[in-house]
Design a protein around this motif. Structure first.
Motif: not given
Length: 906
Positions: A472-476
């Motif tokens: 996972w990686r934070p969206a913007v």
């Protein structure tokens, strides 16, 4: 069932355990171990009666608190004779705390229940004997199913409410899943212990719901209301070692807390502060940082929304109508969207499209101007000079402008961090307190920076190099370029901004979460259930309580008891008959943690693993080390059986597969009851590989995979993303909440929805009657986390030998002024008449307006837990629990401040 005389001391327990071991032929050499020394720390309190080299050392997971450290159990002929930390796992780093070592005493506690029982006495109350009668498992399951179904058939799915505790979070997930699949209701309430406010701000700033100082590189740490690294908190045994090492190397440690707990004792500076005033102190520190130029201007311009242009007449950020993105003022005097602005102006007043505007930072600076050190001193009692000293030290320690190379990547180096936890959330306006505290990291540029304030698990590239299934990686969030977040535990995508701007605010949940778009915990259910007509909610008829003690969750116990008397049926699942069990109609036992297997005990993005470059992604094993007494099931087995009986295996397993990212080719059979070990196997094969299956994990204890730089420091690879300084979304939420509650005709507080943080007086701040002038607070230490621990002989003995263990600690000067002294028996009372009693112990480590106790929910009323009965002082009982004015209406934090009278009794 009679409780008989089952009280036991630690020494009696040790002697008894030794006798059992000797009777089983386990006697060995104590002082001289044959076969040489062992690399496992011996935690036995007296000489052992067994050989450390006999039997097996089986890796598993501790569950004596929510940290779930990795441990090893020494098992000889089916008997656990010792527990130690597991040096092969990073989770706990091979350490075991006192309560973890005492887990063996829980396993063999004679007061454990291991067979299902039903109530025969229809009267309910603390003074009523339930008349427990042992029943078969078939009858127990039938009773649960019948009463759940009848309530739902009468009144719909909201007729049932569930309850569970953080100490078994995976079990809570399975409860949610099973009840949702079987009965269509996965809702429930939670205790006041959750860090309401903390998690939300950490989500917003770090992309994940728990954060911490980057201990390896940090040189300066300020703590507000937390003992992280010294006594408690998530990942305690993982934190203590690196924090202690950095302290020895010169890290400076400052602690704001009304009581000098373990953190204050170890700190360079303990700052006693009036409870509920932390926001004022934090804003005063911000004032000094800003006024003296001790801020990271570049970070504020490029990694926060502080340059946003704000219409001064409305307080709202201005957006480009075509692009739908917020506007900044570029150095060339032209307003541009944030993503193309070359050199954003951090401060200034401008005219844009006929509107008078200021930057968000300019408004922040003007807003905090009143929070001078002198102004906050009247609120907090903290001397103005102390605030100035701390602010200047913090700003200097941040090394603004410096960089550091890590694994070949050049990164900003900001080795200073401001941390906080649940001590600042036991108050109204908790969201503002956390906001004011954590925003200090933005000012010095330490948010998500090396040495600064970083999320536990903000990003993951997978648990192996060639399998990104668990990643996972934070969206913007494009309108302002702000990072979104991922949920705790299972790391699914989440966005507070989408909830605010796109969500439906019509309440459909029992806790009215739709009216709390920035809420995380279902605390409001307590009040909504108490006043269903006021809030247009439905009062539940059946309560399903798993591994918890909800009578003691929420203020005054007698008020909670009345709520429980109102349920037509109450179901309990537990190991002990605590005071809540006096209101249960049927109780199903769960086996001890040493007798059960659980898949993926730390889930994915779990907030009990602290992260950082020195802590790899670790998947530990939780396997049973001995057979369950009387065949009592684990929660996984119990809920799987319920799903099987309901004919819902396929739905239950499909939901679990989704939650744990199980690939189709590895799924367990969908047409039969879930096999827990087989499911654990499917999770590991899906998220790691076929080699590292459950059989491998049972043998090796833990699987590790190193973290990448961009998993620890969000912007290491230059990704886009900012964090908020000016909270425009709060004003949007205010408008929408106010419109909805006006439409529904229900009361709701919205004053806290504002774009900038403030300090506001909460409950108990003012002294309205000079007789009632003292504020009771409670704290925890390394040996006490959950209320049932006092039933443990070892933990109880430590508390009894601690002069402040079961006492009421009071400032020595305050006590003397009141004619009180150590050893006096005193009563704490509120004007409404509720009171608690205890023995006074004076010290210099308490704020002059406070008394403090360990574990404010203590004082067990259950005769079935004889060792814990009447131990400690339950000061939370003094707090009214059903009044809406005690709730923070943004994050549902529960204000426990209350003024009491302290008087000596004969």
């Amino acid at each position: 069932m009679s409780n008989g005389d089952k009280g036991i001391t630690r020494r009696g327990f040790v002697a008894g355990a030794g006798a059992v071991a000797a009777g089983l032929g386990l006697a060995g050499c104590a002082a001289e171990t044959k076969g040489g020394d062992t690399n496992l720390a011996n935690t036995s309190p007296e000489k052992v009666a067994y050989d450390p080299n006999e039997g097996e050392w089986i890796p598993t997971t501790c569950n004596m608190c929510f940290n779930n450290c990795s441990i090893k159990a020494h098992v000889i002929d089916g008997v656990v004779v010792e527990l130690t930390g597991n040096p092969d796992s990073s989770i706990g780093r091979g350490h075991i705390c006192g309560k973890g070592a005492a887990g063996i005493m829980m396993l063999y506690d004679p007061n454990r229940i291991t067979k299902p029982m039903k109530r025969t006495n229809p009267k309910k109350g603390f003074d009523e004997d339930p008349g427990w009668e042992e029943i078969s498992w078939d009858e127990a399951y039938d009773l649960v199913d019948t009463h759940m179904k009848e309530a739902i058939e009468r009144s719909g799915p909201h007729a049932v409410t569930g309850m569970s505790m953080v100490a078994s979070q995976i079990g809570s997930l399975v409860r949610h899943t099973a009840l949702g699949v079987i009965y269509g209701n996965a809702e429930g309430s939670c205790s006041d212990i959750c860090g309401a406010g903390v998690h939300q701000l950490e989500y917003l700033l770090t992309g994940t719901g728990n954060a911490r100082p980057d201990y390896k590189y940090c040189n300066y740490v300020i703590q507000f209301g937390t003992n992280a690294g010294t006594a408690t908190r998530h990942g305690f045994n993982m934190t203590a070692e690196p924090f202690a090492a950095r302290r020895a190397e010169g890290l400076r440690h400052v602690v704001f807390d009304p009581h000098m707990g373990a953190a204050g004792e170890k700190a360079d500076l303990w700052v006693p502060i009036r409870p509920g005033t932390d926001a004022a102190a934090a804003l005063a520190i911000a004032n000094v940082l800003v006024e003296e130029g001790l801020i990271d201007v570049e970070f504020l311009k490029t990694r926060t929304n502080a340059p946003s242009l704000v219409d001064v007449s409305t307080g709202r950020i201005i957006f480009d109508e075509t692009a739908g993105k917020s506007l900044y003022m570029d150095a060339d005097g032209t307003p541009k969207t944030y993503d193309v602005c070359a050199d954003p102006q951090l401060e200034g007043s401008f005219e844009v499209n006929g509107k008078q505007c200021k930057t968000g930072f300019t408004l922040y600076k003007e807003h905090i101007a009143k929070y001078t050190p002198e102004y906050q001193e009247e609120i907090t009692t903290v001397p103005a000079d102390t605030i100035r000293q701390i602010a200047r030290e913090l700003g200097k320690a941040a090394c603004i402008g410096e960089t550091i190379d890590i694994d070949g990547v050049t990164l900003p180096y900001r080795p200073a961090a401001v941390d906080g936890f649940s001590g600042i959330t036991r108050h109204k306006h908790a969201f503002h307190a956390c906001w004011a505290v954590f925003t200090l990291n933005n000012l010095i540029g330490s948010t998500n920076s090396v040495g600064g304030f970083c999320g536990f698990d903000p990003a993951c590239n997978g648990w192996t190099d060639d399998n990104p299934n668990m990643s996972w990686r934070p969206a913007v969030w494009e309108p302002e370029g702000l990072i979104d977040n991922h949920q705790l535990l299972l790391a699914f995508p989440n966005s507070y901004y989408k909830k605010v701007y796109e969500g439906d605010y019509t309440p459909t949940t029992m806790g009215m979460m739709e009216l709390q778009p920035l809420g995380e915990d279902n605390h409001f259910e307590h009040v909504a259930q108490a006043y269903p007509e006021m809030y247009h909610t439905q009062a539940a008829e059946v309560a399903f309580c798993y591994a918890c003690n909800p009578i003691k969750w929420w203020g005054n116990y007698d008020e909670q008891a009345e709520i429980f008397k109102g349920y037509s049926y109450v179901i309990g699942i537990d190991m002990f008959l605590n005071e809540s069990s006096y209101f249960y109609d049927v109780i199903l036992p769960e086996c001890c943690y040493l007798e059960r297997t659980e898949p993926l005990p730390h889930a994915a993005n779990n907030h009990r693993v602290i992260g950082g470059m020195d802590n790899p992604w670790t998947v530990p094993v939780w396997q049973k080390v001995v057979e369950p007494r009387d065949g009592a099931p684990s929660s996984w087995e119990l809920f799987s059986e319920m799903a099987n009986r309901a004919g819902k295996n396929a739905e239950f397993i499909a939901t679990l597969n989704m939650m744990f990212r199980v690939k189709e080719e590895y799924s367990v059979p969908m047409d039969q009851k879930l096999d827990v070990e087989a499911f654990a196997d499917s999770v590991l094969k899906s998220n790691i590989d076929e080699e590292h299956d459950f059989a491998w994990l049972k043998e090796h204890g833990a699987y590790d995979h190193p973290r990448d730089v961009d998993e620890v420091y969000l912007w290491a690879n230059g990704d886009a993303g900012r964090v908020p300084m000016y909270f425009d979304f709060m004003l949007e939420a205010k408008e929408r909440v106010e419109a909805k509650v006006a439409e529904l005709g229900i009361p709701w507080e919205t004053d806290d929805y504002q774009a900038l943080p403030d300090w506001k007086p909460g409950c108990g701040y003012e002294v309205t009657d000079p007789e009632y002038d003292i504020l009771p607070v409670y704290h925890t230490d390394a040996i006490n986390t959950d209320s049932w621990l006092m039933e443990n002989p070892y933990v109880n003995e430590i508390n009894e030998e601690n002069p402040y263990g079961y006492t009421i600690e009071m400032n020595a000067a305050t006590a003397a002024a009141k004619g009180l002294a150590t050893g006096d028996k005193v009563r704490l009372s509120v004007p409404e008449g509720t009171s608690v009693e205890g023995i006074l112990a004076t010290s210099e480590g308490v704020h002059s307006e406070c008394v403090s106790v360990i574990g404010g929910h203590w004082g067990s009323k259950s005769k079935y837990m004889p060792l814990a009965q009447d131990k400690g002082v339950p000061i939370v009982h003094l707090v009214p629990g059903q009044t809406p004015d005690r709730l923070d209406h943004i994050c549902a934090a529960f204000d426990q401040n209350i003024r009491v009278k302290v008087e000596k009794i004969a």
